[in-house]
Write an enzyme that holds these catalytic residues in place. Sequence first.
Site, short mmCIF file in Angstrom:
data_model
loop_
_atom_site.label_atom_id
_atom_site.label_comp_id
_atom_site.label_asym_id
_atom_site.label_seq_id
_atom_site.Cartn_x
_atom_site.Cartn_y
_atom_site.Cartn_z
N CYS A 129 0.81 -1.22 0.00
CA CYS A 129 0.00 0.00 0.00
C CYS A 129 0.84 1.27 0.00
O CYS A 129 0.33 2.35 -0.32
CB CYS A 129 -0.94 0.01 1.20
N HIS A 284 -3.78 6.74 1.99
CA HIS A 284 -4.13 5.40 1.49
C HIS A 284 -5.52 5.05 1.99
O HIS A 284 -5.86 5.26 3.15
CB HIS A 284 -3.10 4.39 1.98
N ASN A 315 -10.31 -1.14 -0.65
CA ASN A 315 -8.87 -0.98 -0.46
C ASN A 315 -8.15 -1.54 -1.68
O ASN A 315 -8.11 -2.74 -1.89
CB ASN A 315 -8.43 -1.70 0.81
#
Length: 359
Positions: A129, A284, A315
């Site tokens: 990420c 993020h 996500n």
Amino acid sequence: MSTVPKGTGTLQPSVGARYAGMLGVGGYRPERVVTNEEVCTWIDSSDAWIRERTGIISRRWAGEHETIVDMAAQAAAPALQMAGITADQLSAVIVATVTHTMQTPAAAPMLATRLGVKDAAAFDVSAACAGYCHGISLASDMVRGGSAEYVLVVGVEKLSDITDKRDRGSAFIFADGAGAAVIGPTDTPGIGPTVWGSDGEKWEAISQRVPWDRIVALQLEEATTGKPADWAAAGAIDATEASTLKMAGQTVFRWAVWSMAPVAQRAIEAAGITAADLDAFIPHQANMRITDAMIKQLKLPADIPVARDIAETGNTSAASIPLATERMLREQEVPRGGLALQIGFGAGLAYAAQVVRLP
């Protein structure tokens, strides 16, 4: 015969641009929308529970035959167009991903060829990420260091390939998509110093359930003996589940909430600005509650736009920040040329943050 000792020659240093900046962004979201209701046909959960815990309402999943390179190319095209350059002007292509299906070659050379890029450096970054922010930092340094003029950075993931649909703790979180940015020379500073790091002691918090060498060994055992291998001892039901992600949700949540706001604050200070100077906060997209906690700890002014794309995208790991950036610019939620704080954090555990001037 020369009397000059070897090794005394003077090397020519690389000469690059004084400043680097973000010239264009692009995004690609797969067509398939997976709602919480659909997810709840796989696991014992509810739409209300998922929304409350993560803020996710729906997410996008790629088609069965849609690849990392396919999605990356879709995101790259509008980024190049916004930057006002063509693919053959790129000096390097960086792809941030953990879901490319081949150990080697990397996805970046394939993407470069797909785009028509000739003789450019091309490599992948595996920082989960945080990968996109790592790529931005590398690209900026390459432009300023003289090893590249224009660099394409793509964050792209097909997490649906490694999501265990039976895992009640993670089946509703992960999604697919791609976001891209073109980094090149600018007249004024466009990318602030990167604050980054890692905590390898917590590597098990987000990881592949079973290492590939163990999976291959168990599959070989089954093929040789004709009997089922002991997958349970390895921590999985079968080979398919073994290759999926496992996540200690509470561990990751606590780490992100308490450790990432100080990193973001250091990035603001390193850029020589204050939170009041920001035009956007683009973290993020891991969890809406993490975002809310970071806003509170950073004491961000209430009028600063904050990316909350997780509600509709889930996500998407390395793709989440550029996807949110592209949408916020396209929908005029943030001003062109504004300052944005971006921070990525996740498996590794790895993190990176920087302040950038939007295209």
